[in-house]
Design a protein around this motif. Structure first.
Motif, PDB file in Angstrom:
ATOM      1  N   GLY A 186      -5.759   2.556   0.462  1.00  0.00           N
ATOM      2  CA  GLY A 186      -5.269   3.705  -0.289  1.00  0.00           C
ATOM      3  C   GLY A 186      -5.783   5.027   0.248  1.00  0.00           C
ATOM      4  N   ASP A 222      -5.526   8.121  -4.680  1.00  0.00           N
ATOM      5  CA  ASP A 222      -5.596   6.902  -5.485  1.00  0.00           C
ATOM      6  C   ASP A 222      -6.944   6.788  -6.189  1.00  0.00           C
ATOM      7  OD1 ASP A 222      -3.003   6.036  -4.588  1.00  0.00           O
ATOM      8  OD2 ASP A 222      -3.961   5.485  -2.696  1.00  0.00           O
ATOM      9  N   SER A 282      -7.080   9.231   3.967  1.00  0.00           N
ATOM     10  CA  SER A 282      -7.148   7.807   3.635  1.00  0.00           C
ATOM     11  C   SER A 282      -8.588   7.460   3.257  1.00  0.00           C
ATOM     12  CB  SER A 282      -6.692   6.947   4.806  1.00  0.00           C
ATOM     13  OG  SER A 282      -7.674   6.925   5.818  1.00  0.00           O
ATOM     14  N   PHE A 319      -1.628   0.681  -7.128  1.00  0.00           N
ATOM     15  CA  PHE A 319      -2.994   0.213  -6.969  1.00  0.00           C
ATOM     16  C   PHE A 319      -3.588  -0.258  -8.289  1.00  0.00           C
ATOM     17  CE2 PHE A 319      -2.118   3.113  -3.551  1.00  0.00           C
ATOM     18  CZ  PHE A 319      -2.526   2.381  -2.464  1.00  0.00           C
ATOM     19  N   GLY A 372       2.060   2.498  -3.341  1.00  0.00           N
ATOM     20  CA  GLY A 372       1.112   3.232  -4.167  1.00  0.00           C
ATOM     21  C   GLY A 372       0.765   2.554  -5.473  1.00  0.00           C
ATOM     22  N   CYS A 391       0.823  -1.202   0.000  1.00  0.00           N
ATOM     23  CA  CYS A 391       0.000   0.000   0.000  1.00  0.00           C
ATOM     24  C   CYS A 391       0.858   1.253   0.000  1.00  0.00           C
ATOM     25  CB  CYS A 391      -0.939   0.011   1.210  1.00  0.00           C
ATOM     26  SG  CYS A 391      -2.303  -1.129   1.014  1.00  0.00           S
TER      27      CYS A 391
END
Length: 123
Positions: free
Chosen positions: A56, A60, A89, A14, A12, A9
């Motif tokens: 994320g 994101d 978040s 994703f 980054g 995570c």
């Protein structure tokens, strides 16, 4: 000492999320997490389904929405009109799987001199 999920995570990355052929959510093999699937809509009525990992940030989600719509400058808001902070978040944002959010396209402002330039957004 970070777990594999925390390291993944923090990196980054994703992009490795998947949906099964029947549209059901599929666990991400690299993290063991089930992605959040959110419906993102523009004021024009155009809508895209976006999947992001719950570990994320709003950034994101914003990047995934920008890629889906092909528009680089979006501002995101919850269904009740609260603007989402890009630094927040996803867990703290209160977004749940299946939620609908609004995306508003922003027009960048540009100023330049011979030696420098600036780009900013109003609002």
């Amino acid at each position: 000492w970070l777990s594999t999920v925390d390291r993944w995570c923090e990196a980054g990355d994703f992009a490795a999320m998947a949906m099964a052929n029947d549209g059901s959510q599929k666990e991400d093999v690299s993290t063991g997490q089930v992605p959040l699937t959110l419906q993102v809509s523009l004021p024009s009525g155009r809508s895209e389904t976006v999947s992001v990992l719950p570990c994320g940030t709003v950034v994101d989600l914003k990047i995934a929405a920008q890629q889906s719509f092909g528009h680089r400058f979006l501002r995101l808001a919850t269904g009740v009109g609260r603007l989402l902070d890009p630094r927040e978040s996803l867990q703290l944002s209160g977004l749940q799987d299946g939620d609908s959010i609004a995306a508003v396209a922003q027009q960048p402002k540009i100023a330049a001199t011979r030696r420098a330039f600036a780009v900013w957004f109003v609002g």
